[in-house]
Design a protein around this motif. Sequence first.
Motif, PDB file in Angstrom:
ATOM      1  N   LEU A 102      11.418  -5.042  -4.302  1.00 49.55           N
ATOM      2  CA  LEU A 102      11.125  -5.449  -2.932  1.00 49.55           C
ATOM      3  C   LEU A 102      12.387  -5.371  -2.070  1.00 49.55           C
ATOM      4  O   LEU A 102      12.376  -4.807  -0.971  1.00 49.55           O
ATOM      5  N   ASP A 103      13.485  -5.911  -2.578  1.00 48.01           N
ATOM      6  CA  ASP A 103      14.757  -5.882  -1.840  1.00 48.01           C
ATOM      7  C   ASP A 103      15.164  -4.445  -1.523  1.00 48.01           C
ATOM      8  O   ASP A 103      15.494  -4.110  -0.378  1.00 48.01           O
ATOM      9  N   ALA A 104      15.134  -3.596  -2.561  1.00 43.48           N
ATOM     10  CA  ALA A 104      15.566  -2.212  -2.389  1.00 43.48           C
ATOM     11  C   ALA A 104      14.658  -1.477  -1.411  1.00 43.48           C
ATOM     12  O   ALA A 104      15.122  -0.687  -0.585  1.00 43.48           O
ATOM     13  N   GLY A 105      13.352  -1.763  -1.477  1.00 45.83           N
ATOM     14  CA  GLY A 105      12.417  -1.144  -0.555  1.00 45.83           C
ATOM     15  C   GLY A 105      12.699  -1.556   0.884  1.00 45.83           C
ATOM     16  O   GLY A 105      12.710  -0.719   1.788  1.00 45.83           O
ATOM     17  N   LEU A 106      12.974  -2.849   1.095  1.00 46.57           N
ATOM     18  CA  LEU A 106      13.274  -3.346   2.443  1.00 46.57           C
ATOM     19  C   LEU A 106      14.568  -2.733   2.963  1.00 46.57           C
ATOM     20  O   LEU A 106      14.667  -2.369   4.144  1.00 46.57           O
ATOM     21  N   ILE A 107      15.552  -2.594   2.078  1.00 48.22           N
ATOM     22  CA  ILE A 107      16.818  -1.974   2.482  1.00 48.22           C
ATOM     23  C   ILE A 107      16.586  -0.514   2.896  1.00 48.22           C
ATOM     24  O   ILE A 107      17.100  -0.051   3.919  1.00 48.22           O
ATOM     25  N   VAL A 120      -1.430  -5.273   2.912  1.00 46.72           N
ATOM     26  CA  VAL A 120      -2.002  -6.508   2.375  1.00 46.72           C
ATOM     27  C   VAL A 120      -3.274  -6.202   1.574  1.00 46.72           C
ATOM     28  O   VAL A 120      -3.460  -6.689   0.452  1.00 46.72           O
ATOM     29  N   VAL A 121      -4.139  -5.365   2.155  1.00 45.34           N
ATOM     30  CA  VAL A 121      -5.400  -5.038   1.473  1.00 45.34           C
ATOM     31  C   VAL A 121      -5.124  -4.297   0.161  1.00 45.34           C
ATOM     32  O   VAL A 121      -5.776  -4.554  -0.862  1.00 45.34           O
ATOM     33  N   ALA A 122      -4.140  -3.399   0.179  1.00 43.59           N
ATOM     34  CA  ALA A 122      -3.825  -2.642  -1.041  1.00 43.59           C
ATOM     35  C   ALA A 122      -3.394  -3.575  -2.160  1.00 43.59           C
ATOM     36  O   ALA A 122      -3.755  -3.387  -3.321  1.00 43.59           O
ATOM     37  N   VAL A 123      -2.625  -4.610  -1.805  1.00 41.91           N
ATOM     38  CA  VAL A 123      -2.157  -5.570  -2.817  1.00 41.91           C
ATOM     39  C   VAL A 123      -3.324  -6.447  -3.299  1.00 41.91           C
ATOM     40  O   VAL A 123      -3.520  -6.627  -4.497  1.00 41.91           O
ATOM     41  N   LEU A 124      -4.122  -6.960  -2.327  1.00 43.96           N
ATOM     42  CA  LEU A 124      -5.250  -7.830  -2.692  1.00 43.96           C
ATOM     43  C   LEU A 124      -6.294  -7.083  -3.518  1.00 43.96           C
ATOM     44  O   LEU A 124      -6.885  -7.638  -4.440  1.00 43.96           O
ATOM     45  N   THR A 147       1.040  -9.139 -11.217  1.00 49.21           N
ATOM     46  CA  THR A 147       1.258 -10.415 -10.542  1.00 49.21           C
ATOM     47  C   THR A 147       2.162 -10.212  -9.335  1.00 49.21           C
ATOM     48  O   THR A 147       3.051  -9.361  -9.336  1.00 49.21           O
ATOM     49  N   LEU A 148       1.905 -11.033  -8.303  1.00 45.22           N
ATOM     50  CA  LEU A 148       2.641 -10.906  -7.055  1.00 45.22           C
ATOM     51  C   LEU A 148       4.065 -11.445  -7.205  1.00 45.22           C
ATOM     52  O   LEU A 148       4.267 -12.559  -7.658  1.00 45.22           O
ATOM     53  N   LEU A 190       6.054  -2.198  -4.792  1.00 40.07           N
ATOM     54  CA  LEU A 190       7.206  -3.036  -4.449  1.00 40.07           C
ATOM     55  C   LEU A 190       6.984  -4.495  -4.820  1.00 40.07           C
ATOM     56  O   LEU A 190       7.904  -5.179  -5.251  1.00 40.07           O
ATOM     57  N   VAL A 191       5.761  -4.993  -4.622  1.00 41.35           N
ATOM     58  CA  VAL A 191       5.539  -6.445  -4.748  1.00 41.35           C
ATOM     59  C   VAL A 191       4.787  -6.852  -6.006  1.00 41.35           C
ATOM     60  O   VAL A 191       4.720  -8.031  -6.324  1.00 41.35           O
ATOM     61  N   LEU A 192       4.182  -5.887  -6.723  1.00 38.65           N
ATOM     62  CA  LEU A 192       3.438  -6.244  -7.931  1.00 38.65           C
ATOM     63  C   LEU A 192       4.225  -5.841  -9.173  1.00 38.65           C
ATOM     64  O   LEU A 192       4.750  -4.742  -9.240  1.00 38.65           O
TER      65      LEU A 192
END
Lengths: 257, 107
Positions: free
Chosen positions: B73-78, A218-222, B63-64, B57-59
């Motif tokens: 994100l999907d591939a990382g979770l898999i 979370v911190v890495a993203v924020l 942007t989130l 994975l998420v950025l």
Amino acid sequence: MPILDSHRFTALFGQPAALGRARSSAFVAGVRAFAPAVIATGAWALVTGVATVRMGLHPVQALAMSAFVYAGSAQLASLPLIAAGAPVWLILLTASIVNLRFVIFSAGLYPYFRHLSLSRRLLLGYLTSDFGFLLASLRWGGRPHDSADRTERTWFFLGLSAASWLAWQSMSVLGILLADRVPTAWGMEFVGVLALITLVVPALTDAPAVVGVLVASVVAVLANGLPLKLSVLAAVLAGVAAAIATELARERAGARA
Amino acid sequence: MSGLALGVVIAGLTLVTLVSRSLFLALGDRVPLPARVQRGLRYAPGCALAALIVPQLVLADQTLQLTLANPRLDAGLIAVLVMRISRNMLAAMVSGMAAFLLLRALL
């Protein structure tokens, strides 16, 4: 293994004739044990080689970096800083933080190699890769440090390290030379992310470790907006603090119960 | 960055690799780690790896993208799931990469 064969290591480490056979078979066993990590290491090296040239380094500089530094995640973390003209101390500090896991690996390896001379321990340390350490831990984990098989352990580890080194360097050179021809559309850099995932999952052994990793994520993203990869430092500090706090909270809960 | 400065950086990074990977192999029993430090260090590698992985994975473009429509994100979770179940690096990487390429083409 034409380049790093057992003769080459014999020249480095010395070898009474009677022990030669046991050493080379342990070395070969180490090379074989590295097999599951070859694709991950190679893909990661290719991506790093390509990225190094694309960030503006001359291929000769990129080759020198790959040959001497031999640390993919630290190289990838320092490249944007180099491109941005960041001060040298900040580049080295960032690389040290990214490399912190190896400090822990070195503490874990010491009991197995305490009988070796300082220069040999330094060489084994320098050659330690993520996958090499992981595969050695899987093989040795939980077993006592029996002095009887310490030679076998040393040469098994050298085999792992040699295979890792060769897989890394060959694909890194390929990436540097073909930097302009490897299409980015392949998503090759994602293989590097997946390789890191295979390393982090086995570290999720208990609740404090899981909490630490979640908080760090979370911190890495924020903190991603912070300049010069300071987000990694912030994430590690917050994650470790959260993990220790979780551990203390569990101990207190356990004491009350 | 000039050639000389880059040479200094490469030499410095080489030293960082050597020192970080050999630190306790070199110091050995001479520097017994305090329990509190050891406890903290135990969690640092996982946190450092997560800090390198999760933003990728998420950025996307700063942007989130915290949705299932994000193939990374999907591939990382898999990959996490497959690694968790099979404990096989190759299986986790192949399934993660297959999911990434497939979802990227579909989504």
